[in-house]
Design an enzyme around this catalytic site. Structure first.
Site, PDB file in Angstrom:
ATOM      1  N   ASP A 151       0.875  -1.175   0.000  1.00  0.00           N
ATOM      2  CA  ASP A 151       0.000   0.000   0.000  1.00  0.00           C
ATOM      3  C   ASP A 151       0.910   1.222   0.000  1.00  0.00           C
ATOM      4  O   ASP A 151       1.607   1.473   0.993  1.00  0.00           O
ATOM      5  CB  ASP A 151      -0.900   0.014   1.235  1.00  0.00           C
ATOM      6  N   ASP A 193     -13.485  -3.041  -2.133  1.00  0.00           N
ATOM      7  CA  ASP A 193     -13.356  -2.752  -0.702  1.00  0.00           C
ATOM      8  C   ASP A 193     -14.751  -2.867  -0.106  1.00  0.00           C
ATOM      9  O   ASP A 193     -15.597  -1.994  -0.309  1.00  0.00           O
ATOM     10  CB  ASP A 193     -12.799  -1.344  -0.476  1.00  0.00           C
TER      11      ASP A 193
END
EC number: 4.3.2.10
Length: 256
Positions: free
Chosen positions: A12, A131
């Site tokens: 990330d 998500d």
């Protein structure tokens, strides 16, 4: 011969550094993406996923220079996501060294984007990144899971399971399913969410969010994941890729 289950470290990236938080909040530095990618490649990663976590919220494209630098250091497939809003963005990422491209927020606003990318580059390039979270109070979907955007901060009211099914029908060749509730908690994958999506998609399914122990990876695989993705347990040395693969092998799964 069964297809080997993949173990995928996730980078990330924000501001040129790998970061990790809990539920996408309180991000802390976890290292240099190029160095971590090189390490994971050497440690036996089957793939590496690179997510520019602030690209969509800042309305910009993924940093191509960082993708190129990372791709030059690894010899396993690289999936890149973050800020993909058009076919031209996919072209740029593939030229920078990505093997697959993840699409999230833009496809929710305009699902036709998935069809366009699949038609241009083939479904093997296109990863739907979802998500998802368990529906909060006041939100109802048939599956009990809701799609979110902008790093889990914005609910959409869209059923996550139905969205995964629609996206694969539009040409997504893989689904990266990340549990916002479990993300960074190391409390285990959301097995029920994995099972629910597995029931409606035939494409490879990557489980993400919540890995803390080797048993968690095994549970995700048993729920139907074709690949298991994790970040913090690898970044901070809690587990190694070899340990995860050994546990999966001991549980009867084929691994490379």
């Amino acid at each position: 011969m069964p297809v080997a289950l993949r173990v995928v470290p996730c980078l990330d990236v924000d501001g040129g550094r790998v970061v990790k938080g809990v539920n996408f909040l309180d991000l802390r530095d976890a290292g240099d993406p190029v160095e971590l990618a090189r390490r994971y490649d050497a440690d036996g990663a089957d793939e590496i996923t690179f997510l520019d976590v602030s690209a969509s919220t800042q309305g910009r494209a993924t940093t191509l220079e960082m993708v190129s630098a990372t791709a030059e250091q690894v010899f396993v497939p690289l999936t890149v996501g973050g800020g993909v809003r058009a076919v031209a963005d996919v072209e740029a990422l593939l030229r920078a060294g990505a093997d697959k491209v993840g699409v999230n927020t833009a496809a929710i606003a305009r699902p036709e984007l998935l069809t366009e990318i699949a038609q241009h580059y083939g479904n093997q390039v296109l990863v739907l990144s979802v998500d998802a979270r368990r529906c909060p109070d006041g939100v109802v979907t048939d599956s009990g899971f809701e799609v979110t955007t902008h790093g889990g901060r914005t609910g959409t009211g869209i059923d996550a399971v139905e969205w995964a099914a629609e996206a694969t029908s539009r040409g997504a060749g893989e689904v990266l399913l990340n549990s916002i509730d479990a993300d960074g908690t190391t409390a285990g994958f959301d097995v029920e969410m994995i099972e629910a999506v597995r029931a409606v998609v035939d494409t490879p399914l990557v489980a993400s969010g919540g890995a803390g122990t080797v048993e968690d990876f095994v549970a995700a695989a048993r729920a139907g994941a074709d690949a298991v993705l994790a970040a913090s347990v690898f970044h901070y040395g809690t587990l190694t890729i070899s340990e995860v693969k050994a546990a999966l092998r001991d549980a009867g799964f084929e691994v490379r």
